[in-house]
Design an enzyme around this catalytic site. Structure first.
Site, PDB file in Angstrom:
ATOM      1  N   LYS A  53       0.809  -1.226   0.000  1.00  0.00           N
ATOM      2  CA  LYS A  53       0.000   0.000   0.000  1.00  0.00           C
ATOM      3  C   LYS A  53       0.843   1.277   0.000  1.00  0.00           C
ATOM      4  CE  LYS A  53      -3.627  -0.434  -0.380  1.00  0.00           C
ATOM      5  NZ  LYS A  53      -4.254  -0.715  -1.706  1.00  0.00           N
ATOM      6  N   GLY A  55       2.067   2.505  -3.161  1.00  0.00           N
ATOM      7  CA  GLY A  55       2.129   3.009  -4.534  1.00  0.00           C
ATOM      8  C   GLY A  55       2.579   1.981  -5.552  1.00  0.00           C
ATOM      9  N   HIS A 113       6.707  -7.273  -2.611  1.00  0.00           N
ATOM     10  CA  HIS A 113       6.639  -6.601  -1.303  1.00  0.00           C
ATOM     11  C   HIS A 113       7.683  -7.183  -0.353  1.00  0.00           C
ATOM     12  CE1 HIS A 113       3.123  -4.403  -2.376  1.00  0.00           C
ATOM     13  NE2 HIS A 113       2.266  -5.392  -2.281  1.00  0.00           N
ATOM     14  N   SER A 143      -3.807   3.129   4.911  1.00  0.00           N
ATOM     15  CA  SER A 143      -4.141   2.444   3.665  1.00  0.00           C
ATOM     16  C   SER A 143      -4.112   0.922   3.848  1.00  0.00           C
ATOM     17  CB  SER A 143      -3.157   2.872   2.578  1.00  0.00           C
ATOM     18  OG  SER A 143      -3.556   2.363   1.331  1.00  0.00           O
ATOM     19  N   TYR A 199       6.214   8.289  -2.459  1.00  0.00           N
ATOM     20  CA  TYR A 199       4.810   8.426  -2.838  1.00  0.00           C
ATOM     21  C   TYR A 199       4.386   9.898  -2.818  1.00  0.00           C
ATOM     22  CZ  TYR A 199      -0.255   7.377  -2.566  1.00  0.00           C
ATOM     23  OH  TYR A 199      -1.601   7.293  -2.796  1.00  0.00           O
TER      24      TYR A 199
END
Length: 299
Positions: A53, A55, A113, A143, A199
């Protein structure tokens, strides 16, 4: 925003967090572990790495358009982005490792990730280029909370106060935000093919960040091509685009919370109480000692 009215609504989930080599994980990211670790990277592969979360989808789409927009509208309208930029560690059929080997495009765009210590060695051995995107911890936590509420493949987040405590303690899928960001930042100091993005910078001036990305990748799109990319990757356009908004994913209940939720800097102010914010800032100071790594919490 009244967080109390939404914090108990989430999808029932079977996923259980456990510790894997010291990092919080769930089974779907570890059950294919040997194959992931033995992944054969190619020298022209481009790896996009992020904490969840932060970007990922945004930068994946920018890269895909920079390299492959010329392949015509069919690719853009018929192939979901998650098939064009496969997720290295996910373990649902069709396996992305299988997907990645069948990608018809060069370079292959791959996303992950994973914390830096879990990345397959072949990416470093082949000197692949890496793009890392980092988001400020407060917005990232908010987020991630809403994502866990709507995705049955993830552990249930519980209420916001519980989730925030877990986030600070690193009891998260893919581990501690602090370890993740610090680990990748350190890698940047010793690995030349590395581009670190924020981000918040993307939100502030997407065109400037696309220029920087092109410079890193030695790409020289025409001004018209750049404008087309910029227009396609606005939050509203991506939210409406079925190929980028994950509406094709069964595990996500977008009526609870959309996958593309707000895309803003500073939404944390609608979630953190004054006490939570003070506690978070104090904890942050203990864990983020590097003076060179600075985040913005508003623009």
């Amino acid at each position: 925003t009244d967080i109390v009215s939404i914090e108990h609504v989430s999808i029932p989930s079977m996923a259980k967090l456990f510790y894997f080599h010291g990092v919080g994980m769930i089974n779907q990211f570890t059950k294919n572990w040997d194959n992931i670790q033995n992944f054969k990277a190619r020298p022209d592969d481009i790896l996009t790495a992020t904490y969840p979360k932060a970007g990922t989808t945004w930068v994946s789409y920018i890269l895909d358009l920079l390299y492959f927009a010329h392949m015509g509208p069919d690719r853009q309208t018929s192939i979901p982005l998650h098939d064009r930029v496969p997720f290295l560690e996910i373990c649902k059929p069709p396996l992305p490792l299988h997907l990645t080997s069948k990608l018809p495009t060069t370079p292959r765009l791959i996303k992950t990730h994973l914390p830096v210590q879990f990345v397959p060695k072949s990416f470093w051995e082949q000197r692949c280029r890496v793009v890392y995107v980092a988001r400020n911890a407060k917005d990232n936590a908010v987020s991630y909370f809403h994502f866990e509420r709507m995705d049955s493949g993830m552990p249930e987040p519980g209420k916001w106060s519980t989730f925030l405590q877990n986030f600070m303690e690193g009891k998260m899928v893919f581990g501690s935000w602090y370890d993740h960001v610090n680990g990748w930042w350190e890698k940047k100091q010793t690995y030349s093919g590395f581009h670190f993005m924020f981000y918040e910078d993307l939100i502030e001036d997407c065109g400037r960040e696309i220029d920087r990305l092109c410079s890193f990748l030695s790409l020289s799109p025409s001004p018209e091509e750049k404008e087309r990319v910029k227009a396609s990757v606005t939050f509203d356009n991506m939210k409406q685009n079925k190929m980028t908004n994950y509406s094709t994913f069964d595990s996500m209940n977008q009526t609870i919370s959309p996958f593309m939720r707000k895309g803003k800097v500073g939404d944390w102010k609608n979630h953190f109480t004054v006490a939570q914010n003070e506690q978070f800032d104090e904890d942050y100071k203990q864990k983020m000692k590097n003076p060179d790594l600075k985040f913005r919490y508003e623009i």
